[in-house]
Design a protein around this motif. Structure first.
Motif, PDB file in Angstrom:
ATOM      1  N   ARG A  70       0.819  -1.222   0.000  1.00 36.28           N
ATOM      2  CA  ARG A  70       0.000   0.000   0.000  1.00 36.28           C
ATOM      3  C   ARG A  70       0.850   1.268   0.000  1.00 36.28           C
ATOM      4  NH1 ARG A  70      -3.313   0.427   4.889  1.00 36.28           N
ATOM      5  NH2 ARG A  70      -3.894   2.367   3.904  1.00 36.28           N
ATOM      6  N   VAL A  71       2.135   1.127   0.298  1.00 36.00           N
ATOM      7  CA  VAL A  71       3.028   2.286   0.365  1.00 36.00           C
ATOM      8  C   VAL A  71       3.491   2.628  -1.051  1.00 36.00           C
ATOM      9  CG1 VAL A  71       5.183   3.210   1.296  1.00 36.00           C
ATOM     10  CG2 VAL A  71       3.788   1.656   2.686  1.00 36.00           C
ATOM     11  N   HIS A  72       3.191   3.843  -1.483  1.00 34.66           N
ATOM     12  CA  HIS A  72       3.586   4.314  -2.805  1.00 34.66           C
ATOM     13  C   HIS A  72       5.037   4.769  -2.780  1.00 34.66           C
ATOM     14  CE1 HIS A  72      -0.562   4.519  -4.387  1.00 34.66           C
ATOM     15  NE2 HIS A  72      -0.854   4.718  -3.107  1.00 34.66           N
ATOM     16  N   ARG A  73       5.770   4.341  -3.783  1.00 42.44           N
ATOM     17  CA  ARG A  73       7.147   4.797  -3.959  1.00 42.44           C
ATOM     18  C   ARG A  73       7.569   4.436  -5.351  1.00 42.44           C
ATOM     19  NH1 ARG A  73      12.347   3.125  -3.510  1.00 42.44           N
ATOM     20  NH2 ARG A  73      13.793   4.720  -2.883  1.00 42.44           N
ATOM     21  N   PRO A  74       8.025   5.335  -6.159  1.00 42.43           N
ATOM     22  CA  PRO A  74       8.206   6.759  -5.875  1.00 42.43           C
ATOM     23  C   PRO A  74       6.857   7.467  -5.839  1.00 42.43           C
ATOM     24  CG  PRO A  74       8.660   6.334  -8.179  1.00 42.43           C
ATOM     25  CD  PRO A  74       8.373   5.005  -7.536  1.00 42.43           C
ATOM     26  N   ILE A  75       6.894   8.710  -5.427  1.00 37.86           N
ATOM     27  CA  ILE A  75       5.663   9.489  -5.374  1.00 37.86           C
ATOM     28  C   ILE A  75       5.812  10.730  -6.240  1.00 37.86           C
ATOM     29  CG2 ILE A  75       5.027   8.617  -3.099  1.00 37.86           C
ATOM     30  CD1 ILE A  75       5.977  11.243  -1.905  1.00 37.86           C
ATOM     31  N   GLY A  76       4.693  11.313  -6.580  1.00 38.16           N
ATOM     32  CA  GLY A  76       4.702  12.538  -7.371  1.00 38.16           C
ATOM     33  C   GLY A  76       4.800  12.253  -8.854  1.00 38.16           C
ATOM     34  N   LEU A  77       4.676  13.310  -9.630  1.00 38.55           N
ATOM     35  CA  LEU A  77       4.800  13.195 -11.072  1.00 38.55           C
ATOM     36  C   LEU A  77       6.274  13.209 -11.449  1.00 38.55           C
ATOM     37  CD1 LEU A  77       1.989  15.588 -12.342  1.00 38.55           C
ATOM     38  CD2 LEU A  77       1.846  13.179 -11.701  1.00 38.55           C
ATOM     39  N   ASP A  78       6.623  12.480 -12.481  1.00 35.82           N
ATOM     40  CA  ASP A  78       8.002  12.409 -12.947  1.00 35.82           C
ATOM     41  C   ASP A  78       8.317  13.656 -13.761  1.00 35.82           C
ATOM     42  OD1 ASP A  78      10.489  11.811 -13.912  1.00 35.82           O
ATOM     43  OD2 ASP A  78       9.854  10.071 -15.081  1.00 35.82           O
ATOM     44  N   VAL A  79       8.871  14.649 -13.076  1.00 33.33           N
ATOM     45  CA  VAL A  79       9.240  15.893 -13.738  1.00 33.33           C
ATOM     46  C   VAL A  79      10.748  16.149 -13.630  1.00 33.33           C
ATOM     47  CG1 VAL A  79       6.959  16.945 -13.462  1.00 33.33           C
ATOM     48  CG2 VAL A  79       8.686  17.304 -11.697  1.00 33.33           C
ATOM     49  N   GLY A  80      11.490  15.141 -13.191  1.00 35.80           N
ATOM     50  CA  GLY A  80      12.931  15.309 -13.055  1.00 35.80           C
ATOM     51  C   GLY A  80      13.324  16.175 -11.882  1.00 35.80           C
ATOM     52  N   SER A  81      12.557  16.110 -10.808  1.00 32.95           N
ATOM     53  CA  SER A  81      12.781  16.963  -9.632  1.00 32.95           C
ATOM     54  C   SER A  81      14.175  16.783  -9.051  1.00 32.95           C
ATOM     55  CB  SER A  81      11.757  16.627  -8.546  1.00 32.95           C
ATOM     56  OG  SER A  81      10.457  16.784  -9.035  1.00 32.95           O
ATOM     57  N   ARG A  82      14.773  17.908  -8.640  1.00 36.75           N
ATOM     58  CA  ARG A  82      16.081  17.866  -7.997  1.00 36.75           C
ATOM     59  C   ARG A  82      16.122  18.695  -6.707  1.00 36.75           C
ATOM     60  NH1 ARG A  82      17.748  14.713 -11.411  1.00 36.75           N
ATOM     61  NH2 ARG A  82      18.617  14.948 -13.462  1.00 36.75           N
ATOM     62  N   THR A  83      15.390  19.795  -6.669  1.00 43.05           N
ATOM     63  CA  THR A  83      15.427  20.684  -5.503  1.00 43.05           C
ATOM     64  C   THR A  83      14.231  20.392  -4.598  1.00 43.05           C
ATOM     65  OG1 THR A  83      14.073  22.424  -6.498  1.00 43.05           O
ATOM     66  CG2 THR A  83      16.465  22.487  -6.945  1.00 43.05           C
ATOM     67  N   PRO A  84      14.283  20.826  -3.338  1.00 38.36           N
ATOM     68  CA  PRO A  84      13.125  20.629  -2.455  1.00 38.36           C
ATOM     69  C   PRO A  84      11.830  21.188  -3.039  1.00 38.36           C
ATOM     70  CG  PRO A  84      15.017  21.217  -1.136  1.00 38.36           C
ATOM     71  CD  PRO A  84      15.437  21.381  -2.580  1.00 38.36           C
ATOM     72  N   ALA A  85      11.883  22.368  -3.651  1.00 40.51           N
ATOM     73  CA  ALA A  85      10.672  22.957  -4.227  1.00 40.51           C
ATOM     74  C   ALA A  85      10.154  22.111  -5.389  1.00 40.51           C
ATOM     75  CB  ALA A  85      10.931  24.392  -4.680  1.00 40.51           C
ATOM     76  N   GLU A  86      11.054  21.615  -6.242  1.00 38.99           N
ATOM     77  CA  GLU A  86      10.633  20.777  -7.362  1.00 38.99           C
ATOM     78  C   GLU A  86      10.031  19.461  -6.877  1.00 38.99           C
ATOM     79  OE1 GLU A  86      13.901  22.291 -10.682  1.00 38.99           O
ATOM     80  OE2 GLU A  86      14.270  20.429  -9.574  1.00 38.99           O
ATOM     81  N   ILE A  87      10.635  18.879  -5.849  1.00 38.20           N
ATOM     82  CA  ILE A  87      10.109  17.623  -5.293  1.00 38.20           C
ATOM     83  C   ILE A  87       8.731  17.858  -4.687  1.00 38.20           C
ATOM     84  CG2 ILE A  87      10.468  15.862  -3.509  1.00 38.20           C
ATOM     85  CD1 ILE A  87      13.541  16.354  -3.986  1.00 38.20           C
ATOM     86  N   ALA A  88       8.572  18.959  -3.954  1.00 39.53           N
ATOM     87  CA  ALA A  88       7.263  19.271  -3.354  1.00 39.53           C
ATOM     88  C   ALA A  88       6.225  19.520  -4.437  1.00 39.53           C
ATOM     89  CB  ALA A  88       7.384  20.490  -2.432  1.00 39.53           C
ATOM     90  N   LEU A  89       6.590  20.254  -5.476  1.00 41.91           N
ATOM     91  CA  LEU A  89       5.671  20.525  -6.578  1.00 41.91           C
ATOM     92  C   LEU A  89       5.227  19.222  -7.237  1.00 41.91           C
ATOM     93  CD1 LEU A  89       4.293  22.549  -8.509  1.00 41.91           C
ATOM     94  CD2 LEU A  89       6.375  22.441  -9.881  1.00 41.91           C
ATOM     95  N   SER A  90       6.167  18.351  -7.519  1.00 43.83           N
ATOM     96  CA  SER A  90       5.861  17.046  -8.117  1.00 43.83           C
ATOM     97  C   SER A  90       4.929  16.236  -7.225  1.00 43.83           C
ATOM     98  CB  SER A  90       7.170  16.287  -8.339  1.00 43.83           C
ATOM     99  OG  SER A  90       6.934  14.934  -8.586  1.00 43.83           O
ATOM    100  N   THR A  91       5.213  16.227  -5.930  1.00 42.92           N
ATOM    101  CA  THR A  91       4.397  15.481  -4.967  1.00 42.92           C
ATOM    102  C   THR A  91       2.990  16.043  -4.899  1.00 42.92           C
ATOM    103  OG1 THR A  91       6.360  14.925  -3.675  1.00 42.92           O
ATOM    104  CG2 THR A  91       4.233  14.776  -2.545  1.00 42.92           C
ATOM    105  N   LEU A  92       2.869  17.361  -4.776  1.00 42.49           N
ATOM    106  CA  LEU A  92       1.546  17.978  -4.697  1.00 42.49           C
ATOM    107  C   LEU A  92       0.759  17.788  -5.992  1.00 42.49           C
ATOM    108  CD1 LEU A  92       2.496  21.210  -2.757  1.00 42.49           C
ATOM    109  CD2 LEU A  92       1.021  19.353  -1.931  1.00 42.49           C
ATOM    110  N   ALA A  93       1.434  17.846  -7.123  1.00 42.64           N
ATOM    111  CA  ALA A  93       0.746  17.617  -8.401  1.00 42.64           C
ATOM    112  C   ALA A  93       0.200  16.188  -8.461  1.00 42.64           C
ATOM    113  CB  ALA A  93       1.690  17.884  -9.566  1.00 42.64           C
ATOM    114  N   GLY A  94       0.982  15.230  -7.997  1.00 35.72           N
ATOM    115  CA  GLY A  94       0.505  13.845  -7.964  1.00 35.72           C
ATOM    116  C   GLY A  94      -0.671  13.664  -7.030  1.00 35.72           C
ATOM    117  N   LEU A  95      -0.622  14.281  -5.857  1.00 36.83           N
ATOM    118  CA  LEU A  95      -1.730  14.182  -4.905  1.00 36.83           C
ATOM    119  C   LEU A  95      -2.973  14.885  -5.430  1.00 36.83           C
ATOM    120  CD1 LEU A  95       0.165  14.711  -1.533  1.00 36.83           C
ATOM    121  CD2 LEU A  95      -0.747  12.570  -2.467  1.00 36.83           C
TER     122      LEU A  95
END
Length: 165
Positions: A124-149
């Motif tokens: 039930r644990v999702h991994r990886p999470i978020g949309l695959d946008v090539g995130s590298r920075t904390p802001a990019e990772i958060a954006l990807s995660t929020l977009a997926g949610l």
């Protein structure tokens, strides 16, 4: 008939969004951005960190109802990883995800197995999470995660699969 989304883009009041809760687990740079941006998307936010020195709720999930909660683990290197995930799964969190590199098995698998969590619960644990946008920075990772949610909340797959290539 006019598209209501077009009206919102031009200044009409936005429709009410769900009262879903985003639980960011472990104080981290990504959690900081998640907690700052998620309310703009209609999420109530909670930061949970078992280490009281990090300035977050150290009491665990306490009285928090996780039935409509998205639990996002922002650091897969913490020793409390297994216990936090076990508790989120046992409390029937709506969605549970762990950030991490998709090329490696997440340390959560072994941590949960060591705690006796059945494989169907580990799944039930999702991994990886978020949309695959090539995130590298904390802001990019958060954006990807929020977009997926957000895609999940809206019943969409996310990404650009709907666009012709």
């Amino acid at each position: 008939m006019t598209d209501p989304n077009c009206g919102v883009a031009h200044g009409a009041p936005a429709p009410e969004v769900s009262g879903r809760v985003l639980v960011a687990v472990f104080a981290s740079p990504v959690a900081e951005v998640l907690l700052r941006w998620a309310p703009e998307l209609g999420f109530r936010t909670v930061l949970l960190d078992p280490d009281p020195a990090r300035g977050a709720d150290a009491t665990g999930f306490g009285g928090l109802d996780l039935a409509d909660a998205d639990v996002v683990v922002t650091d897969h290197h913490r020793p409390e990883l297994g216990e936090v995930l076990r508790d989120a799964l046992a409390r029937q969190a709506r969605w549970v995800g762990v950030m991490g590199n998709p090329r490696h098995e997440g340390p959560h698998v072994a941590a949960l197995a060591a705690l006796g969590v059945p494989p169907e619960e580990v799944a039930r644990v999702h991994r990886p999470i978020g949309l695959d946008v090539g995130s590298r920075t904390p802001a990019e990772i958060a954006l990807s995660t929020l977009a997926g949610l957000l895609a999940d909340r809206n019943g969409c797959s996310g990404g650009f699969a709907h666009r012709p290539r």
